[in-house]
Design an enzyme around this catalytic site. Sequence first.
Site, mmCIF file in Angstrom:
data_model
loop_
_atom_site.group_PDB
_atom_site.id
_atom_site.type_symbol
_atom_site.label_atom_id
_atom_site.label_comp_id
_atom_site.label_asym_id
_atom_site.label_seq_id
_atom_site.Cartn_x
_atom_site.Cartn_y
_atom_site.Cartn_z
ATOM 1 N N LYS A 91 0.853 -1.201 0.000
ATOM 2 C CA LYS A 91 0.000 0.000 0.000
ATOM 3 C C LYS A 91 0.881 1.241 0.000
ATOM 4 C CE LYS A 91 -3.979 1.991 2.487
ATOM 5 N NZ LYS A 91 -4.853 1.894 3.677
ATOM 6 N N SER B 268 -9.858 1.980 2.586
ATOM 7 C CA SER B 268 -8.941 2.715 1.736
ATOM 8 C C SER B 268 -7.901 1.844 1.039
ATOM 9 C CB SER B 268 -8.195 3.765 2.560
ATOM 10 O OG SER B 268 -7.354 3.129 3.516
ATOM 11 N N SER C 173 -10.252 -0.134 6.880
ATOM 12 C CA SER C 173 -9.618 -0.017 5.568
ATOM 13 C C SER C 173 -8.931 -1.275 5.060
ATOM 14 C CB SER C 173 -8.592 1.126 5.580
ATOM 15 O OG SER C 173 -9.255 2.356 5.465
#
Lengths: 492, 482
Positions: free
Chosen positions: A78, A158, A182
């Site tokens: 990420k 997210s 997330s």
Amino acid sequence: MSQLTDLTIAAARDGLAQGEFSARDLTESHLAAMEAARSLNAFVTETPERALEMAQASDARRTKGEARPLDGIPLAIKDLYCTEGVLTTAGSHILEGFRPPYESTVTSQLWRDGAVMLGKTNMDEFAMGSANVTSHFGPVESPWRRKGDNRTLVPGGSSGGSAAAVAARIALGATGTDTGGSIRQPASFTGIVGLKPTYGRCSRWGIVAFASSLDQAGPMTRTVRDSALMLCSMAGHDPKDSTSVDRPVPDYEAALTGDIRGLRIGIPAEYRMDGMPEEIEALWRQGEEWLTAAGAECVPISLAHTKYALAAYYIVAPAEASSNLARYDGVRYGLRLPGDSIDAMYEATRGEGFGAEVRRRVMIGTYVLSAGYYDAYYLKAQKVRSLILRDFTDAFEDVDVILAPTAPSAAFAIGEKEDDPIAMYLNDVFTVPASMAGLPGISVPAGLSGEGLPLGLQLVGRPFDEETVLRAAGVLEEAAGFDARPPALPGA
Amino acid sequence: MSMIQGATGAWEMVIGLEVHAQITSVSKLFSGASTEFGAEPNSQVSLVDAAMPGMLPVINEVCVYQAVRTGLGIKAEINLVSVFDRKNYFYPDLPAGYQISQFTRPIVGKGELEIDLADGSSRMIGITRLHLEQDAGKSLHDQDPKRSFIDLNRSGVALMEIVSEPDMRTSEEAAAYMRKLRAILRYLGTCDGNMDEGSMRCDANVSMRKPGEPMGTRCEIKNLNSLRFLQQAIEYEARRQVAILEDGGTIDQETRLFDSRKGETRTMRSKEEAHDYRYFPDPDLLPLELDPDWVAALKADLPELPDEKKARFVSEFGITVYDAGILVAEQDRADYFEAVAAGRDAKLAANWVISELFGRLNKAGLDIGDSPVSASALGELVDLIADNTISGRIAKEVFDEMVETGKGAAAIVEAKGLTQITDTGALEAVVDEIIAANPEQAEQFREGKQTVVGWFVGQAMKATQGKANPKAVNEILRKKLG
């Protein structure tokens, strides 16, 4: 070599160990998948050269008999994790051109254990979002489609890029971060496993901060076992993070005994919310039955303050974010827009550098911490947070694990809910309470919606009892036998 | 003078001080970067100090140790649990956009400090709290016509903010408070007290009232970095406020700056422009918990502090409170004195250390560490006075030479033949000569005019180039003329 991208981490580990293929083979097939799937926009930065170097180094280690736990396993990272010398954006324009001269603790532990970095995944800007539509680099597309409907769906957020990459067989696993859901919510949306460990289990050092008291790194994989494997490398005490906890990292894979006889599973009454789709409720009941059939005992519990969790979360998280994001001021790194005065420079830089959702949360956070409002908002939210934790603590006197849905719906289309921030925030209604209490939670793919989209079930455990959570999750996974594949798999 | 006389009567100053003292430590409060003064700009900046993304603070235990010892030194409550808060505001030399400080739960609570005033009296001043916080970096506005530069070397350096009660009533008391606090910090080794380098500076809160009335509105004067400026700023501010109040005006609560060139204070920002710092507990740091046994051990291990040392000097050496106060102001001065006084006449030692040595050091602008005369060398000189080898007058001469050449006292006395004449026969001859040559004065002496004794002694000293023992001369005179 498409079958190599279909492997689990555990299977790839075994295949590498037995010399069925090399780390280079494995990495090359994933790089090919990454290239084929560019339309998903799952990556902000691809690092194929670094991936091949790492794969070669991995093969060299294996030849010398020095293979490490994750040697040769290609992972997606990420873009919230700082990676040395590699562009790190947090999905934001304001970090334009930022190449950290340091590596986050969690990723450095993954590399220490031999893993290979494929690239940096797209995400909601500063991890603020539940649909991966707030990224400066554009929305991520889910590889899933509704039956008979070709509209592009969101992967959740997210950690949407990580979720899409794992679901689309671009990476064997990915790192995510979870502040209010997330990791778990996008895992649910894309039919993969997402584990948010206990707050303090993984170091936050080198991970761009959103809400410091909630942020936690975790793995996103296609199986529970793979999450256990990744967590073994990601977890651990870090003297550079005062909130990381100094306790040994257990062998999480060994926790997957498949035996949950006698385990007590709590079913929280308050999670049965008005307007919840019937298919979600049905899946939840199905989960209960699977666990019961495996010898666990499901008992109703009460988490009385659940209904205040989301409201309290949307005070605490923006408050911390408003302060954490103050450092993006154009002075030292990232974007700077000129101005006639220092204030004008700040305004131009931050106005241009932050997207609408980030600006909204910075304003909310600034407001709730302001003189005269602090007690009514921030302090009260902290009290609610204590009550939420107490609910869980009391419940865990009686049960070992709590079962609930991960999200109140399946994935929705890009564009839906975007004009209504509250509807978007409601995505996190089932994940936020465990975040507020700092507890470990996992989302396991458990079935498909009527429209053919994945739905996840969530298990929440006691602090630092990831082992029990994983053990129950393994049983749930086995029982659900989720084997649906995304229909829009590129190159498939 | 403790009051300001205005047209409407006397006004009383109410002064409280917030002192920022840089903690003596090798590295910063939350990072491993060096704190050394005077390095190249931005050469002592860690990733944490520059607030790079994802960086986290880790408390430096040395700074906690120093803060607790300081708290114990000012006889304050030590809070076993304290909390770090973020103080949020934007400024280019504040990289994170917040300063880590302690707001609601400081590490040290109420304490007190005794100040010593010029008239020999002393007063107790309350201390409200001491908390730990980070220093900011430095903005350089004079390097370029259009741009400002930032030096982050100071960013993250550990400070103790020590807040007094509004207990001071004169600028002299404020200066005395700073002096005493500085002495204690230096004794403890928790702050070098170096105001020139900015390692100790203060903000003064000043308000005026008629005696006995409630407190007036205060103004805060920021960043005073010398005792002289502190006193000047308070005096100016007090008169400014009195002038406004006597004109029927009201004081605006505001933050002011002292312009040391003009000797006046001026508005920095009004109450309306005051920042809303949005304090909240720093989620990157756990509450700071102290072990009571550890605190007790630090307490037991504190060095003797100025007040205790002063009391001991008075009782042990029989010197005056005033002299003791001067001697203990700096630990190395007190140590020097103790070395000179050991086994000797302590009053004589105190006199020589204070009047002769300190006088010469001050004139030359030297610290005691740079003294050209060591404590043992001065002790040797004191011994020569005590055993009547030389008179006090000759001793000053000898001391001058010691300062100049670094030679020992005995060697100088020997080389210059300065040994006192105590031989009665030799002195009697000298005295006889003087009496014979000055019959008029001898007659006055016999008539009981005691003051001529001094004149005779002076003549005897003159005749012996100062080597006569004045006491012996006195005795002979009385015998001969009495």
